[in-house]
Scaffold this motif. Structure first.
Motif, PDB file in Angstrom:
ATOM      1  N   SER A 113       0.819  -1.213   0.000  1.00  0.00           N
ATOM      2  CA  SER A 113       0.000   0.000   0.000  1.00  0.00           C
ATOM      3  C   SER A 113       0.852   1.261   0.000  1.00  0.00           C
ATOM      4  CB  SER A 113      -0.929   0.000   1.227  1.00  0.00           C
ATOM      5  OG  SER A 113      -1.756  -1.134   1.241  1.00  0.00           O
ATOM      6  N   ALA A 117       1.095   3.314  -3.376  1.00  0.00           N
ATOM      7  CA  ALA A 117       0.385   4.590  -3.350  1.00  0.00           C
ATOM      8  C   ALA A 117       1.318   5.756  -3.629  1.00  0.00           C
ATOM      9  CB  ALA A 117      -0.302   4.774  -1.999  1.00  0.00           C
ATOM     10  N   THR A 121       0.965   8.005  -6.959  1.00  0.00           N
ATOM     11  CA  THR A 121       0.677   9.429  -6.810  1.00  0.00           C
ATOM     12  C   THR A 121       1.631  10.272  -7.639  1.00  0.00           C
ATOM     13  OG1 THR A 121      -0.181   9.061  -4.580  1.00  0.00           O
ATOM     14  CG2 THR A 121       0.481  11.303  -5.146  1.00  0.00           C
ATOM     15  N   SER A 181      -0.109  -2.040  -8.791  1.00  0.00           N
ATOM     16  CA  SER A 181      -0.594  -1.057  -7.825  1.00  0.00           C
ATOM     17  C   SER A 181      -0.031   0.341  -8.068  1.00  0.00           C
ATOM     18  CB  SER A 181      -0.231  -1.506  -6.404  1.00  0.00           C
ATOM     19  OG  SER A 181      -0.778  -2.780  -6.113  1.00  0.00           O
ATOM     20  N   SER A 184      -2.672   4.340 -11.598  1.00  0.00           N
ATOM     21  CA  SER A 184      -3.970   4.837 -11.157  1.00  0.00           C
ATOM     22  C   SER A 184      -4.575   5.723 -12.250  1.00  0.00           C
ATOM     23  CB  SER A 184      -3.838   5.623  -9.849  1.00  0.00           C
ATOM     24  OG  SER A 184      -5.066   6.220  -9.487  1.00  0.00           O
ATOM     25  N   GLY A 187      -6.206   8.714 -10.837  1.00  0.00           N
ATOM     26  CA  GLY A 187      -5.252   9.713 -10.389  1.00  0.00           C
ATOM     27  C   GLY A 187      -4.768  10.592 -11.520  1.00  0.00           C
ATOM     28  N   PHE A 234      -3.253   9.723  -3.191  1.00  0.00           N
ATOM     29  CA  PHE A 234      -2.538   8.822  -2.282  1.00  0.00           C
ATOM     30  C   PHE A 234      -3.500   8.101  -1.351  1.00  0.00           C
ATOM     31  CE2 PHE A 234      -0.641   8.038   1.885  1.00  0.00           C
ATOM     32  CZ  PHE A 234       0.450   7.250   1.545  1.00  0.00           C
ATOM     33  N   GLN A 237      -5.622   5.537  -3.321  1.00  0.00           N
ATOM     34  CA  GLN A 237      -4.803   4.411  -3.763  1.00  0.00           C
ATOM     35  C   GLN A 237      -4.379   3.548  -2.578  1.00  0.00           C
ATOM     36  OE1 GLN A 237      -4.643   3.959  -6.874  1.00  0.00           O
ATOM     37  NE2 GLN A 237      -3.041   2.479  -7.260  1.00  0.00           N
ATOM     38  N   PHE A 238      -4.028   4.171  -1.466  1.00  0.00           N
ATOM     39  CA  PHE A 238      -3.616   3.415  -0.283  1.00  0.00           C
ATOM     40  C   PHE A 238      -4.751   2.521   0.212  1.00  0.00           C
ATOM     41  CE2 PHE A 238      -3.003   2.763   4.250  1.00  0.00           C
ATOM     42  CZ  PHE A 238      -1.654   2.469   4.349  1.00  0.00           C
ATOM     43  N   ILE A 241      -5.409  -0.379  -2.360  1.00  0.00           N
ATOM     44  CA  ILE A 241      -4.413  -1.456  -2.311  1.00  0.00           C
ATOM     45  C   ILE A 241      -4.536  -2.237  -1.006  1.00  0.00           C
ATOM     46  CG2 ILE A 241      -1.957  -1.979  -2.392  1.00  0.00           C
ATOM     47  CD1 ILE A 241      -1.579   0.618  -3.981  1.00  0.00           C
ATOM     48  N   TRP A 242      -4.765  -1.538   0.093  1.00  0.00           N
ATOM     49  CA  TRP A 242      -4.875  -2.220   1.388  1.00  0.00           C
ATOM     50  C   TRP A 242      -6.037  -3.213   1.397  1.00  0.00           C
ATOM     51  CZ3 TRP A 242      -1.737  -1.702   5.735  1.00  0.00           C
ATOM     52  CH2 TRP A 242      -2.217  -2.301   6.909  1.00  0.00           C
TER      53      TRP A 242
END
Length: 314
Positions: A113, A117, A121, A181, A184, A187, A234, A237-238, A241-242
């Protein structure tokens, strides 16, 4: 010659007397349109928000109560009533089971993550900035291709990604989860919209005249102006992914490489043979929510600014 009209002195005298005696009626204040909501709206809006809050917090409440129970109380008592609380003992069991494998899963999740992320980003902000401020052939075509990527679900890309990673020999490695990952499409879209609104062309031209290179302009100037959008990407995305489960499921077979999501499912899948693992899975799920809550609380002010900044700047 034109004749000048004389004002009606009687009307002026009566108006003056009304002002001096205080009998003049004050002007009615104008009511702003939309300044007050109607009665039903003032009631329905808080009620709707309260229902939505209960809906989203209800699973969290159940998880907190279940994480405090023993295995016997988990199946023998109500799931919404606190009984025989032993939260710390349950969490200790989670952290020490199987040589502390949960801690390894947690570190893997932080690696996937965090690194994913951060890289996503930076790539998203740089790509969005280039699409917004540089003119080149095929710019709109590539931007539309990126927008198409937003609409494609991740599950549809899992098999092609697996075949690609298999050809590269990266299956069952950290890179098999990290590389996908780091991309994005949302993003990039947000980065372009925000860069168009928040980065003035005159500032870029002045920086170039001062002799600054494009890399220096981006990392020292543009990235600061795009901080709200960068933090928003961020955070999204975090969290994505988590909570991702399907991609690690396809790519990984070594338990030492599992993230928390895949590890908890592996415990739950064999809980019918070992009922204690069911309680361990619940305790692990409770602990996995804590980093997400910390990230949201600490970054929500940037997140709010990132969602609204582009709409108010012209």
């Amino acid at each position: 010659m034109t004749e000048t009209s004389t004002p009606d002195t009687s009307t002026l005298d009566s108006s003056a007397r009304a002002v001096t005696t205080g009998t003049a009626k004050p002007a009615k204040p104008t009511r702003k349109v939309g300044s007050r909501r109607s009665g039903p709206a003032r009631i329905l809006l808080p009620v709707g928000l309260a229902v939505a809050a209960i809906y989203f917090l209800f699973p969290v409440y159940w998880l907190v109560i279940a994480a405090t129970k023993s295995t016997g109380s988990l199946f023998g008592s109500s799931g919404f009533v606190l009984s025989e609380p032993q939260l710390f003992q349950n969490l200790e069991n989670v952290l020490t089971y199987n040589g502390g494998i949960y801690l390894r899963w947690g570190l893997n999740s932080i690696l996937y993550s965090g690194v994913g992320a951060i890289v996503a980003t930076i790539l998203s902000m740089s790509a969005g900035y280039c699409l917004a401020k540089f003119v080149f052939r095929g710019r709109e075509f590539w931007f539309n291709v990126i927008l198409a990527g937003v609409m494609i679900p991740g599950t549809a890309l899992a098999l092609p990604l697996f075949l690609m990673m298999s050809q590269l020999g990266l299956v069952n490695t950290y890179w098999a989860v990290l590389i996908p990952s780091m991309v994005s499409p949302f993003g990039v879209y947000l980065g372009r919209i925000y860069a168009t609104a928040a980065v003035p062309d005159t500032l870029l031209e002045a920086s170039r005249l001062d002799g600054a290179g494009e890399a220096r302009i981006f990392f020292t100037l543009v990235l600061r102006l795009m901080t709200p959008a960068a933090v928003t990407v961020f955070l999204f995305q975090f969290i994505g992914i988590w909570n991702n489960y399907f991609l690690p499921l396809v790519m990984l077979s070594n338990p030492d490489l599992y993230p928390i999501t895949l590890g908890l499912v592996s415990w739950q899948s064999v809980s019918d043979r070992n009922p204690d693992l069911y309680q361990l899975a619940i305790g692990g799920a409770f602990m996995s929510v804590i980093p997400i809550m910390i990230a949201i609380v600490s970054l929500q002010r940037f997140w709010k600014a990132g969602l609204t900044e582009g709409s108010v700047k012209g």
